[in-house]
Design an enzyme around this catalytic site. Structure first.
Site, short mmCIF file in Angstrom:
data_model
loop_
_atom_site.label_atom_id
_atom_site.label_comp_id
_atom_site.label_asym_id
_atom_site.label_seq_id
_atom_site.Cartn_x
_atom_site.Cartn_y
_atom_site.Cartn_z
N CYS A 1 43.63 47.30 39.03
CA CYS A 1 42.50 48.14 38.68
C CYS A 1 42.66 48.54 37.22
O CYS A 1 43.55 49.32 36.88
CB CYS A 1 42.42 49.38 39.57
SG CYS A 1 41.11 50.52 39.04
N HIS B 1 37.50 37.95 41.40
CA HIS B 1 36.21 38.34 40.82
C HIS B 1 35.25 37.17 40.84
O HIS B 1 35.61 36.03 40.52
CB HIS B 1 36.37 38.79 39.36
CG HIS B 1 37.00 40.13 39.22
ND1 HIS B 1 36.27 41.30 39.21
CD2 HIS B 1 38.30 40.50 39.11
CE1 HIS B 1 37.11 42.33 39.08
NE2 HIS B 1 38.32 41.86 39.02
N GLU C 1 32.36 46.72 43.72
CA GLU C 1 33.81 46.57 43.88
C GLU C 1 34.22 46.39 45.33
O GLU C 1 33.68 47.05 46.23
CB GLU C 1 34.54 47.79 43.29
CG GLU C 1 34.51 47.85 41.77
CD GLU C 1 35.59 48.74 41.20
OE1 GLU C 1 36.76 48.59 41.60
OE2 GLU C 1 35.26 49.61 40.38
N CYS D 1 34.20 49.16 36.02
CA CYS D 1 35.27 48.37 36.62
C CYS D 1 35.98 47.64 35.49
O CYS D 1 35.41 46.72 34.89
CB CYS D 1 34.72 47.40 37.66
SG CYS D 1 35.98 46.32 38.38
N GLY E 1 36.79 44.03 36.26
CA GLY E 1 35.52 43.34 36.31
C GLY E 1 34.98 43.04 34.93
O GLY E 1 34.39 41.97 34.69
#
Length: 275
Positions: free
Chosen positions: A74, A160, A209, A218, A221
């Site tokens: 994260c 992703h 997410e 994110c 991301g």
């Protein structure tokens, strides 16, 4: 009684807990209760600061989604992690190396108060994402809600998919995001990004997410979207990513090189809760 700090990175919010000086053993049900925004504290993810497992690391960084599932990466949380250990005087270093379940991260506290994270080297092979495909491709396709969607895919320590859209405001983030997150093509589910390219050094991005639904930002991301945009020769090496919660700066020199993410991390309040 558990002491915690509520933090956010561009509105992507976290509860951060020192698990070095407290005995922490939370069940998935307890994490879900803590994440409830009406009856608990409320957060997108829970971050635990633990003792390192490697000789060259300063800490271990663990991440739990609001649904109680543990994940390996994260980016926004990593910046909050760095801010937390610095503010709590757990470390006086400006560069902090942390163990994660996806490898090590290097977190740098910049002089201007921003935090830069070396997010590691992206992984492109389907088995490393993981993604059910026979070989690597620029685009993969999956049928979601009766529509065939094309997307790029990469791992930033977590899986992703990135879909390019013309209008980020009207992108089908909730419907397509949830359906593609849980599509059989992703055996460990995935984070789903929707990217609008403004120009070669500026994109707009919304992310659904894994385990948390759409968030205001994110970090991993943003890295994934820029990596895929560069791979498709649509973006320069340094890109401003405009998220609903604010901007991140992402830079990547290309295959085999790490991705660097720069952005803020803010402490909101501290408290204690009895489970």
């Amino acid at each position: 009684m558990i002491n915690f700090t509520k933090m956010h990175g561009l509105g992507n919010d976290f509860v951060v807990i020192d698990a070095i000086h407290q005995d922490i053993a939370l069940t998935a049900e307890q994490i879900q209760a803590l994440s409830d925004r009406h009856f608990g504290i409320g957060f997108d993810q829970l971050l635990l600061v633990e003792k390192p497992v490697s000789d060259n690391a300063d800490f271990k960084y663990r991440i739990f989604n609001a649904d109680g599932s543990e994940v390996a990466q994260c980016g926004n949380g990593a910046r909050c992690f760095a801010r937390f250990v610095h503010d709590k005087k757990l470390s006086d270093k400006n560069e902090i190396r942390v163990d994660t379940n996806a490898g090590q991260l290097l977190l740098c506290l910049d002089a201007d108060g921003q935090i830069t994270v070396n997010m590691g080297i992206p992984r492109h092979q389907p088995a490393e994402i993981p993604l059910l495909a026979e070989q690597e491709a620029r685009f993969y396709t999956a049928t979601v809600n009766g529509i065939e969607r094309a997307f790029g895919a990469v791992s930033m320590g977590n899986p992703h998919a990135v879909i390019q859209v013309n209008d980020i405001k009207n992108a089908p983030v909730a419907e397509t995001g949830e359906a593609l997150e849980n599509h059989p093509i992703f055996p460990e589910r995935a984070n789903i990004g929707f990217m609008q390219i403004v120009d070669r050094s500026h994109i707009k991005l919304r992310v659904f997410e894994r385990g948390a639904a759409e968030t205001l930002a994110c970090g991993s991301g943003a890295c994934a979207a820029v990596v895929i945009g560069i791979e498709h020769q649509l973006l320069e090496r340094d890109v401003r990513v405009e998220l609903p919660g604010g901007d991140l700066r992402i830079s990547w020199a290309g295959r085999g090189e790490p991705v660097y993410m720069t952005g803020p991390a803010v402490s909101v309040f501290e408290g204690s809760i009895n489970l």
